[in-house]
Design an enzyme around this catalytic site. Structure first.
Site, PDB file in Angstrom:
ATOM      1  N   LYS A 184     101.665  86.725  -4.885  1.00 20.15           N
ATOM      2  CA  LYS A 184     100.249  86.967  -4.616  1.00 20.15           C
ATOM      3  C   LYS A 184      99.565  87.212  -5.958  1.00 20.15           C
ATOM      4  O   LYS A 184      99.767  88.237  -6.596  1.00 20.15           O
ATOM      5  CB  LYS A 184     100.043  88.168  -3.701  1.00 20.15           C
ATOM      6  CG  LYS A 184      98.557  88.426  -3.392  1.00 20.15           C
ATOM      7  CD  LYS A 184      98.356  89.688  -2.576  1.00 20.15           C
ATOM      8  CE  LYS A 184      96.878  89.904  -2.268  1.00 20.15           C
ATOM      9  NZ  LYS A 184      96.065  90.124  -3.493  1.00 20.15           N
ATOM     10  N   GLY A 241     100.748  98.567  -9.691  1.00 22.81           N
ATOM     11  CA  GLY A 241      99.345  98.898  -9.475  1.00 22.81           C
ATOM     12  C   GLY A 241      99.169 100.370  -9.183  1.00 22.81           C
ATOM     13  O   GLY A 241      99.975 101.217  -9.594  1.00 22.81           O
ATOM     14  N   SER A 242      98.134 100.688  -8.427  1.00 22.27           N
ATOM     15  CA  SER A 242      97.782 102.081  -8.169  1.00 22.27           C
ATOM     16  C   SER A 242      98.712 102.719  -7.142  1.00 22.27           C
ATOM     17  O   SER A 242      99.356 102.025  -6.345  1.00 22.27           O
ATOM     18  CB  SER A 242      96.341 102.159  -7.650  1.00 22.27           C
ATOM     19  OG  SER A 242      96.260 101.593  -6.346  1.00 22.27           O
ATOM     20  N   GLY A 245      97.382 101.814  -3.592  1.00 21.06           N
ATOM     21  CA  GLY A 245      97.748 100.475  -3.149  1.00 21.06           C
ATOM     22  C   GLY A 245      99.225 100.333  -2.893  1.00 21.06           C
ATOM     23  O   GLY A 245      99.643  99.737  -1.894  1.00 21.06           O
ATOM     24  N   GLY A 246     100.047 100.875  -3.783  1.00 18.24           N
ATOM     25  CA  GLY A 246     101.485 100.768  -3.613  1.00 18.24           C
ATOM     26  C   GLY A 246     101.979 101.472  -2.370  1.00 18.24           C
ATOM     27  O   GLY A 246     102.814 100.946  -1.631  1.00 18.24           O
ATOM     28  N   GLU A 265     105.747 100.087  -8.869  1.00 16.83           N
ATOM     29  CA  GLU A 265     105.532 100.826 -10.113  1.00 16.83           C
ATOM     30  C   GLU A 265     104.071 101.222 -10.088  1.00 16.83           C
ATOM     31  O   GLU A 265     103.197 100.371 -10.036  1.00 16.83           O
ATOM     32  CB  GLU A 265     105.871  99.941 -11.310  1.00 16.83           C
ATOM     33  CG  GLU A 265     105.787 100.657 -12.640  1.00 16.83           C
ATOM     34  CD  GLU A 265     104.490 100.363 -13.354  1.00 16.83           C
ATOM     35  OE1 GLU A 265     103.601 101.245 -13.321  1.00 16.83           O
ATOM     36  OE2 GLU A 265     104.350  99.277 -13.927  1.00 16.83           O
ATOM     37  N   CYS A 302     100.378 100.926 -18.305  1.00 16.19           N
ATOM     38  CA  CYS A 302     101.125 101.877 -17.490  1.00 16.19           C
ATOM     39  C   CYS A 302     101.901 102.868 -18.340  1.00 16.19           C
ATOM     40  O   CYS A 302     102.214 103.967 -17.879  1.00 16.19           O
ATOM     41  CB  CYS A 302     102.063 101.133 -16.534  1.00 16.19           C
ATOM     42  SG  CYS A 302     102.928  99.745 -17.291  1.00 16.19           S
ATOM     43  N   GLU A 392      96.402 110.510 -13.552  1.00 16.44           N
ATOM     44  CA  GLU A 392      96.181 109.382 -14.455  1.00 16.44           C
ATOM     45  C   GLU A 392      94.710 108.991 -14.484  1.00 16.44           C
ATOM     46  O   GLU A 392      94.068 108.884 -13.440  1.00 16.44           O
ATOM     47  CB  GLU A 392      97.016 108.177 -14.004  1.00 16.44           C
ATOM     48  CG  GLU A 392      96.863 106.964 -14.905  1.00 16.44           C
ATOM     49  CD  GLU A 392      97.667 105.765 -14.428  1.00 16.44           C
ATOM     50  OE1 GLU A 392      97.972 104.894 -15.264  1.00 16.44           O
ATOM     51  OE2 GLU A 392      97.977 105.692 -13.220  1.00 16.44           O
TER      52      GLU A 392
END
Length: 521
Positions: A184, A241-242, A245-246, A265, A302, A392
């Site tokens: 994706k 990603g965030s 979202g993860g 991650e 990251c 973060e």
């Protein structure tokens, strides 16, 4: 390079079924041609079906064939390095020279994994020969190897448009494991994604592999990603990603009739602990180096060192002033997307509302998506009382945490959630304190750095890019380095098999000459 904007499902280019999008050049805030196709559940179905059809043949390719395929991808990436970097620079605002280096790194990763495949150690071959005379019960012959888990869905990241995207380490490690990939693409850099997808598809054709080995999809909103995670033929997911979202993908995968692993991650502040002797002897150079590494990629990395913890005393003011001086001379630079730029401002506001003080600013923004650097400071007591200060902030901001003594430094370390990395700046006189800090950090991170900074990270057999939640969803694995392949493998035991029916790597004569464990030796 001519871009069509189509989706790639196996060997086929597929037009939009769910509308289109256009890339945005964040430096000018202008849309870029061409329009790019968006797909939905129908495209996921086609891609997943092809990946499943490809799995048996691809997962059983010889090690030599698979390694040659990975090297062909690397060669194809090298051939498009300049147009790929140019398009990625247009879509992200990052320097083209930097992105050419990122493209070279992506090609290198495919070659590294090709070598991993040739060596065959990732198979973890083990043989326990039969013992027919054993009492009180004979032992049958047992032989083990690892094989690919199944088709893998990979979500491209926004912040590294090449090395963590279509041709990134997730794709390289999954293909190395023998797993077909459904990618994706991230909507922030669709043109760069298409260029990389073409390089991989060409390698699939050149190597005579099943077309379902690789597909690239793109969707608006969350529907396509959710359909990928929920599809019964998808057997694992990789995401960068965030945390929000993860975890949405992770929870959805666990609610499937057949739950699957989701390797995310997510978030990390990569704390740097400057121990007292190091502050006294090297405070200025540490402060300058910390800010220099923090500003890489406009703070959108990251592994950005985001929090520096130091004890009040000799050298602290020199460290602080060096941080301030380096930050004040940093220009505002284009951030990746308007959404990331807006979130950066919100993150800064949250830290300030929680009690942090702004002690330095970089040059002011001149364009809509410019990120101006910021240095904030807070004392250890306030940091411990306000958990939001440990969160973060994705962008060019750092937080200096000054603690009263070493006990408060240890308390700050204990308060932290899981991290991708942590750093110790120390001198010989700091070793007793470092020994106390180490067990605390080992429980909270996958990588501990001494007398350097968390970014950059080497891609090697020993490197780890992962850690306890929320740095990642499974701290047993890494998303960077050669052992990233382990995420997409599972063990299979062959018991009592005739030699001619065994996988080639497990046959008695060891025709591939691979390292194998025999009765544990």
């Amino acid at each position: 390079m001519q871009l069509t904007g189509n989706l790639f499902i196996g060997a086929h280019e597929v037009a939009a079924s769910e509308g289109t999008l256009q890339a945005l050049a964040p430096a000018t805030n202008e849309l870029i041609e061409p329009p790019f196709a968006l797909g939905g559940s129908a495209e996921v179905e086609r891609a997943a079906t092809l990946a499943d059809e490809a799995f048996d043949s691809y997962s059983h390719t010889s090690l030599a064939e698979r390694a040659a395929f990975l090297e062909r991808i690397a060669d194809n990436l090298d051939a498009v390095r300049q147009p790929l970097a140019a398009r990625a620079a247009l879509e992200t605002g990052l320097p083209q020279a930097q992105l050419e280096g990122e493209a070279a790194k992506a090609a290198t990763q495919f070659r590294q994994f090709a070598e991993v495949v040739r060596r065959g150690r990732f198979l973890h071959l083990a043989i326990d020969p039969e013992q027919p005379e054993r009492q009180p019960r004979p032992r049958m012959d047992h032989r083990l190897q690892k094989m690919a888990i199944g088709p893998v869905a990979i979500f491209g990241a926004s912040n590294f448009p090449i090395a963590y995207s279509v041709a990134g380490g997730d794709t390289a490690s999954a293909l190395a494991a023998g797993a077909p990939v459904i990618l994706k693409a991230h909507n922030a850099h669709p043109g760069a994604s298409e260029i990389m997808a073409r390089a991989i598809r060409q390698a699939v054709r050149d190597c005579g592999l099943h077309e379902g080995v690789f597909s690239m999809l793109r969707g608006g909103g969350n529907a396509l990603g959710e359909a990928l995670v929920e599809h019964p033929l998808v057997k694992a997911v990789a995401f960068t990603g965030s945390e929000r979202g993860g975890m949405a993908l992770y929870r959805r995968a666990q609610l499937r009739p057949e739950p699957i692993p989701v390797f995310c991650e997510m978030t990390s502040v990569n704390p740097t602990f400057v121990l007292p002797h190091a502050v006294e002897e090297r405070g200025a150079s540490i402060g300058d180096g910390f800010i220099e590494r923090m500003l890489v990629n406009v703070g959108q990395a990251c592994l950005k060192p985001a929090i520096l913890v130091a004890v009040e005393g000799d050298g602290l003011d020199a460290l602080r002033q060096a941080m301030i001086q380096r930050l004040r001379t940093s220009p505002a630079r284009t951030m990746l997307t308007p959404g990331i730029h807006a979130a950066y401002g919100e993150g800064l506001d949250a830290l300030l509302s929680a009690g942090a003080q702004r002690i330095a600013e970089g040059s002011p923004a001149e364009a809509a998506n410019d990120g101006a650097a910021a240095l904030l400071e807070v004392d250890g007591r306030r940091f411990l009382a306000e958990p939001v200060l440990a969160g973060e902030v994705f962008g060019p901001a750092a937080l200096l945490v000054t603690v009263r003594d070493t006990e408060e430094m240890l308390a700050v370390a204990r308060s932290l959630r899981g991290q991708l990395s942590a750093t110790l700046q120390l001198e010989n006189g700091d070793l007793p304190l470092a020994r106390r800090l180490l067990p605390i950090l080992e429980r909270r991170t996958g990588r501990i750095v001494v007398n350097a900074f968390s970014h950059p990270q080497e891609v090697s057999f020993a490197s780890i890019h992962g850690g306890p939640f929320p740095a990642s969803t499974d701290s047993r694995f890494t998303s960077v380095g050669m052992t990233a392949i382990e995420r997409f493998l599972r063990p299979v035991c062959y018991q009592g098999f005739p030699d001619e029916l065994l996988p080639e790597a497990l046959r008695a004569a060891n025709p591939l000459g691979l390292p194998r464990s025999l009765d544990g030796q």
